[in-house]
Design a protein around this motif. Structure first.
Motif, mmCIF file in Angstrom:
data_model
loop_
_atom_site.group_PDB
_atom_site.id
_atom_site.type_symbol
_atom_site.label_atom_id
_atom_site.label_comp_id
_atom_site.label_asym_id
_atom_site.label_seq_id
_atom_site.Cartn_x
_atom_site.Cartn_y
_atom_site.Cartn_z
ATOM 1 N N ARG A 17 0.831 -1.195 0.000
ATOM 2 C CA ARG A 17 0.000 0.000 0.000
ATOM 3 C C ARG A 17 0.871 1.253 0.000
ATOM 4 O O ARG A 17 0.591 2.219 -0.722
ATOM 5 C CB ARG A 17 -0.907 -0.012 1.215
ATOM 6 N N LEU A 18 1.941 1.258 0.802
ATOM 7 C CA LEU A 18 2.850 2.390 0.840
ATOM 8 C C LEU A 18 3.520 2.599 -0.513
ATOM 9 O O LEU A 18 3.629 3.732 -0.997
ATOM 10 C CB LEU A 18 3.906 2.183 1.929
ATOM 11 N N SER A 22 3.077 5.796 -2.948
ATOM 12 C CA SER A 22 4.282 6.535 -3.310
ATOM 13 C C SER A 22 4.372 6.747 -4.812
ATOM 14 O O SER A 22 4.854 7.777 -5.265
ATOM 15 C CB SER A 22 5.532 5.812 -2.825
ATOM 16 N N ARG A 23 3.913 5.769 -5.584
ATOM 17 C CA ARG A 23 3.891 5.931 -7.040
ATOM 18 C C ARG A 23 2.837 6.961 -7.453
ATOM 19 O O ARG A 23 3.023 7.691 -8.418
ATOM 20 C CB ARG A 23 3.612 4.610 -7.729
ATOM 21 N N PHE A 27 5.964 13.065 -4.366
ATOM 22 C CA PHE A 27 6.541 14.163 -3.600
ATOM 23 C C PHE A 27 6.264 14.041 -2.106
ATOM 24 O O PHE A 27 6.953 14.657 -1.304
ATOM 25 C CB PHE A 27 6.030 15.510 -4.120
ATOM 26 N N VAL A 28 5.272 13.267 -1.731
ATOM 27 C CA VAL A 28 4.973 13.102 -0.311
ATOM 28 C C VAL A 28 6.098 12.346 0.402
ATOM 29 O O VAL A 28 6.590 12.800 1.438
ATOM 30 C CB VAL A 28 3.599 12.439 -0.101
ATOM 31 N N GLY A 76 4.463 18.854 -5.435
ATOM 32 C CA GLY A 76 3.575 17.788 -5.896
ATOM 33 C C GLY A 76 2.281 18.320 -6.469
ATOM 34 O O GLY A 76 1.797 17.837 -7.497
ATOM 35 N N VAL A 77 1.709 19.335 -5.842
ATOM 36 C CA VAL A 77 0.469 19.937 -6.354
ATOM 37 C C VAL A 77 0.730 20.624 -7.687
ATOM 38 O O VAL A 77 -0.058 20.485 -8.632
ATOM 39 C CB VAL A 77 -0.108 20.923 -5.321
#
Length: 96
Positions: A17-18, A22-23, A27-28, A76-77
């Motif tokens: 899930r992580l 992440s994909r 950027f998180v 990321g935004v």
């Protein structure tokens, strides 16, 4: 077995899930890594802060770490806005 019931075989693991999340938002994890790096550096430099008060040193470290996290989320935004709105508008194939 009904499709509405939960099954342990269908549940994905924490690591998968992580990796999937992440994909989706790369950027998180970069922001979290920057946050941890700045915070670690601030704690490492805690002994050699000179005449600076500890509370002031910790405030500076916290602000720098939060800046890394907020900066990564902002990038990321901006990237997702570029990917969703700007790139399709200007770089799409001409319609025939």
């Amino acid at each position: 077995m009904s499709s509405d019931e939960w099954s342990a075989a269908e549940d994905e693991g924490q690591l998968s899930r992580l990796l999937r999340k992440s994909r989706d938002a790369p950027f998180v994890p970069a922001g979290v890594a920057g946050f941890v790096a700045v915070l670690s550096y601030g704690l490492y430099r805690l002994k050699s802060r000179g005449g600076q008060k500890m509370s002031l040193h910790l405030i500076h470290a916290r602000v720098a770490a939060q800046g890394c996290a907020v900066g990564a989320v902002t990038l990321g935004v901006l990237y997702s806005m570029y990917k969703d709105y700007i790139r399709p508008r200007f770089f799409s194939a001409p319609k025939k």
